[in-house]
Scaffold this motif. Structure first.
Motif, mmCIF file in Angstrom:
data_model
loop_
_atom_site.group_PDB
_atom_site.id
_atom_site.type_symbol
_atom_site.label_atom_id
_atom_site.label_comp_id
_atom_site.label_asym_id
_atom_site.label_seq_id
_atom_site.Cartn_x
_atom_site.Cartn_y
_atom_site.Cartn_z
ATOM 1 N N PRO A 48 0.627 -0.410 -0.081
ATOM 2 C CA PRO A 48 -0.262 -0.217 -0.222
ATOM 3 C C PRO A 48 1.185 1.366 -0.013
ATOM 4 C CG PRO A 48 -0.625 -0.913 1.485
ATOM 5 C CD PRO A 48 0.685 -2.045 1.196
ATOM 6 N N VAL A 49 0.370 2.128 -0.527
ATOM 7 C CA VAL A 49 1.111 3.565 -0.420
ATOM 8 C C VAL A 49 -0.432 4.858 -1.036
ATOM 9 C CG1 VAL A 49 2.189 5.398 -1.866
ATOM 10 C CG2 VAL A 49 2.694 2.981 -2.354
ATOM 11 N N THR A 68 -2.589 -0.334 10.356
ATOM 12 C CA THR A 68 -3.156 -1.677 9.155
ATOM 13 C C THR A 68 -4.405 -0.866 8.454
ATOM 14 O OG1 THR A 68 -3.384 -3.213 11.636
ATOM 15 C CG2 THR A 68 -4.883 -3.447 9.061
ATOM 16 N N VAL A 69 -4.197 -1.830 6.903
ATOM 17 C CA VAL A 69 -4.461 -0.465 6.588
ATOM 18 C C VAL A 69 -5.838 -2.004 5.491
ATOM 19 C CG1 VAL A 69 -4.463 0.538 3.893
ATOM 20 C CG2 VAL A 69 -2.441 0.769 5.133
ATOM 21 N N TRP A 92 4.353 -1.548 8.446
ATOM 22 C CA TRP A 92 5.068 -0.553 8.732
ATOM 23 C C TRP A 92 5.348 0.587 8.314
ATOM 24 C CZ3 TRP A 92 6.664 -5.542 9.673
ATOM 25 C CH2 TRP A 92 6.552 -5.846 11.062
ATOM 26 N N THR A 93 5.160 1.581 7.795
ATOM 27 C CA THR A 93 5.329 3.163 7.325
ATOM 28 C C THR A 93 6.520 3.369 7.006
ATOM 29 O OG1 THR A 93 4.854 4.284 9.400
ATOM 30 C CG2 THR A 93 2.845 4.039 8.024
ATOM 31 N N ARG A 130 4.939 4.233 2.151
ATOM 32 C CA ARG A 130 4.650 3.399 1.759
ATOM 33 C C ARG A 130 4.232 1.892 3.229
ATOM 34 N NH1 ARG A 130 8.403 2.435 -2.249
ATOM 35 N NH2 ARG A 130 10.144 3.071 -0.032
ATOM 36 N N VAL A 131 3.582 1.252 3.003
ATOM 37 C CA VAL A 131 3.718 -0.023 4.032
ATOM 38 C C VAL A 131 4.215 -1.204 4.096
ATOM 39 C CG1 VAL A 131 1.904 -1.113 5.330
ATOM 40 C CG2 VAL A 131 1.415 1.225 4.404
#
Length: 239
Positions: A48-49, A68-69, A92-93, A130-131
């Motif tokens: 995920p971005v 959590t996304v 983690w971001t 970014r994750v």
């Protein structure tokens, strides 16, 4: 007869759904702050971005914040968006490095048509985060499970995905009568509103009603666009 829903191996299937999904919410682990609306997309590695604007929870947050996304994949049928899957990506971001910001923005632009992307590329306010994936929980209605980062990141979306999505849209727009006849032939039951729900190198899924999916697997996985087109034609126009 109702056919069992079979599909690609779970990592490929989840990566395929992720490639079509968009972030809806993000929550910070161990925080009392409620989940917040999210915007962004998924890059070509399945990460995920997020586009984060000033004043939002994750703006200027420390690197490696555990989040959590929620990613939602849907299918528009009959002018209505219907959910296909929910993916909960824990990780983690990390700020997207400046040298990679433009490529990251391009990767998510279709899922996130927000003018803030331009500002993020120019370094003017909004940020791209970014994750780094820890694990992915997936819920598709018929299947659920969890993938660790190694399984998820080592896989890739269905290689025929762009063509398959174009074919799904075309069939649902122009061949509803054939879809209904196909569903009735497969199930032996009357059908009303039938949609082509999924199409991939392993088979096709029809949706003849809410909560009812009929999966037809190809004799063997197809490897080329022409083979996918032939397989779908044979399903809908049996000799």
């Amino acid at each position: 007869m109702r056919h069992p829903v079979t599909a690609a191996p779970a990592p490929e299937r989840v990566r395929t759904l992720a490639a079509l999904a968009a972030p809806t919410h993000v929550s910070v682990a161990g925080s009392d702050v409620p989940a917040a609306a999210a915007r962004g997309g998924v890059d070509d590695r399945g990460r995920p971005v997020l586009l984060v604007k000033p004043g939002e929870t994750l703006y200027a947050a420390p690197a490696e914040t555990l989040v959590t996304v929620d990613l939602t994949a849907s299918r528009e049928v009959g002018g209505v968006e219907r959910p296909r899957a929910l993916l909960k990506v824990r990780g983690w971001t990390q700020p997207v490095p400046a040298a990679e910001t433009r490529a990251a923005a391009v990767a998510i632009a279709e899922a996130c048509p927000d003018e803030g992307l331009f500002a993020a590329v120019e370094g003017c306010g909004p940020e791209l985060l970014r994750v780094d994936v820890c694990h992915v929980i997936y819920l598709t209605g018929q299947e659920s499970g969890i993938l660790d980062a190694e399984s998820y990141l080592a896989s890739a979306p269905d290689p025929l995905l762009p063509l398959a999505e174009r074919m799904v849209r075309h069939v649902n727009e122009s061949h509803l009568q054939q879809l209904r006849e196909t569903a009735e032939r497969l199930t032996g039951e009357p059908a009303q509103e039938v949609w082509l729900w999924e199409l991939d190198r392993y088979g096709a899924t029809l949706r003849p009603g809410p909560g009812h999916l009929v999966r037809v697997s190809w004799p063997s996985p197809v490897a080329t666009p022409a083979a996918l087109e032939r397989a779908l034609t044979c399903l809908m126009q049996p000799s």
